[in-house]
Write an enzyme that holds these catalytic residues in place. Sequence first.
Site, PDB file in Angstrom:
ATOM      1  N   HIS A  35       2.856 -10.585  -0.606  1.00 46.25           N
ATOM      2  CA  HIS A  35       3.437 -10.226   0.692  1.00 46.25           C
ATOM      3  C   HIS A  35       4.965 -10.093   0.615  1.00 46.25           C
ATOM      4  O   HIS A  35       5.667 -10.287   1.605  1.00 46.25           O
ATOM      5  CB  HIS A  35       3.032 -11.230   1.787  1.00 46.25           C
ATOM      6  N   SER A 127      -9.283  -1.104  -4.793  1.00 46.75           N
ATOM      7  CA  SER A 127     -10.092   0.063  -5.153  1.00 46.75           C
ATOM      8  C   SER A 127      -9.619   1.304  -4.398  1.00 46.75           C
ATOM      9  O   SER A 127      -9.662   2.417  -4.940  1.00 46.75           O
ATOM     10  CB  SER A 127     -11.573  -0.206  -4.871  1.00 46.75           C
ATOM     11  N   ASP A 172       0.271  -1.807  -4.726  1.00 47.91           N
ATOM     12  CA  ASP A 172      -1.035  -1.467  -5.289  1.00 47.91           C
ATOM     13  C   ASP A 172      -0.999  -0.123  -6.019  1.00 47.91           C
ATOM     14  O   ASP A 172      -1.444   0.002  -7.153  1.00 47.91           O
ATOM     15  CB  ASP A 172      -2.100  -1.437  -4.191  1.00 47.91           C
TER      16      ASP A 172
HETATM   17  C1  GLA Z   1      -2.251  -5.851   0.052  1.00 49.70           C
HETATM   18  C2  GLA Z   1      -1.291  -4.681   0.260  1.00 49.70           C
HETATM   19  C3  GLA Z   1      -0.089  -4.789  -0.693  1.00 49.70           C
HETATM   20  C4  GLA Z   1       0.549  -6.158  -0.607  1.00 49.70           C
HETATM   21  C5  GLA Z   1      -0.492  -7.263  -0.704  1.00 49.70           C
HETATM   22  C6  GLA Z   1       0.085  -8.617  -0.453  1.00 49.70           C
HETATM   23  O1  GLA Z   1      -2.842  -5.783  -1.211  1.00 49.70           O
HETATM   24  O2  GLA Z   1      -1.970  -3.470   0.022  1.00 49.70           O
HETATM   25  O3  GLA Z   1       0.826  -3.773  -0.408  1.00 49.70           O
HETATM   26  O4  GLA Z   1       1.318  -6.282   0.555  1.00 49.70           O
HETATM   27  O5  GLA Z   1      -1.549  -7.064   0.223  1.00 49.70           O
HETATM   28  O6  GLA Z   1       0.982  -8.939  -1.463  1.00 49.70           O
END
Ligand code: GLA
Length: 387
Positions: A35, A127, A172
């Site tokens: 986060h 995914s 991600d």
């Molecule tokens: C999800 C979001 C990411 C990130 C995480 C927490 O995976 O897609 O962008 O904020 O939560 O670290």
Amino acid sequence: MNQLQITVNQVFIDNFKKKPMIVRSPGRVNLIGEHTDYNGGFVLPAATDKAAFLAVAPSNLETGKWISIDMKETIEVDFKEIRPLQNHAWANYILGVIQQFENRGMKVQPFDCVMAGDIPIGSGMSSSAALESAVGYAINEINGFGIDKKTLAKLVQQAENEFIGVKCGIMDMFASIHGKENNVIRLNCETLDFEYFPLNLGDHKIVLFDTGVKHNLVESEYNLRRLQCEEGLAFFRKHFDDTIPNLSQVPLAWLQASKSQLNSKVYHRCQYVIEENQRILSACEDLQAGRLNDFGIKMTATHEGLRNLYGVSCSELDFLVDSVWHEKSVLGSRMMGGGFGGCTINLIKSDSIDELYNRLSVKYERKTGIKLKMYCVVTANGTEIVS
Ligand code: GLA
């Protein structure tokens, strides 16, 4: 060759009588720095060997036929009308990416595609970002747009933010696109500068335990955390320095001095983010110096912060972390990703993994009625054309 690669290739040839380009795009894990991405902080992800495979070629029509092997669905898409589809959620991950190219004035040539993957859905291994990254990569190649990887990651993030409506950060898709076998990526989410760190875990492995739950709070609470962080940042800009670029860089002293003025929830969210950003930087030093015990202790501290200050854990995640963190064979354990379900990420001594899993799965099933799944993580390269 990977079995999924063979499958998407064969299904494509059977349906379209021509040879496709095949793109492999991995899921991701994140060792520490949770986060922090949408708060301009650091993250430490790696791409995994579990991936989405996309077989794709131009269709030469104004429509394209898309086949999802996992969803057992085939749809026909009119490229003149790119809008969300109610009944085929998976297709929206493709449509959103097409729309982003077109918003930037890049007309996407219609294409046919077949997709399949082995990233467990709902596990928090991203995914959807893997599929979106595969699509973005393929469109860029087929149309010769020549956009670089960082721009591609930003485009894919925007697709997720605007078309899917999840206000996720960039971690991600960035990790999926930039992954490198045997390495983690230390990414500065403010500048997108990044460094590869060799992943030397000695006789330990990264292991995920999958709660098997995904509480439907996840998206609304995620978006709410973003708002709470923005509220905190606006406060610090107003009262301390209006040039501070993001919440991760706010000094703890400013926070402490503001306790009586900030709403207590906002205060705790900010405290977590500021501490986590400092924690990841010192955890990286631990990793480089081979201080794996210290690294593991920081992972577990991250869990405490996510549970007590940031409020994104859940009873199943807490149960898994609480059950293992004190084990001798475990260096660290914490929830991974957005929260409210998905997996815990653990560093565990290789020769103890099976025995620990056997004990934990009995306990977890007794407590929740859910069969515990385990994934041993192998790092891999980022999104690439494999044939
Ligand atoms: C999800 C979001 C990411 C990130 C995480 C927490 O995976 O897609 O962008 O904020 O939560 O670290």
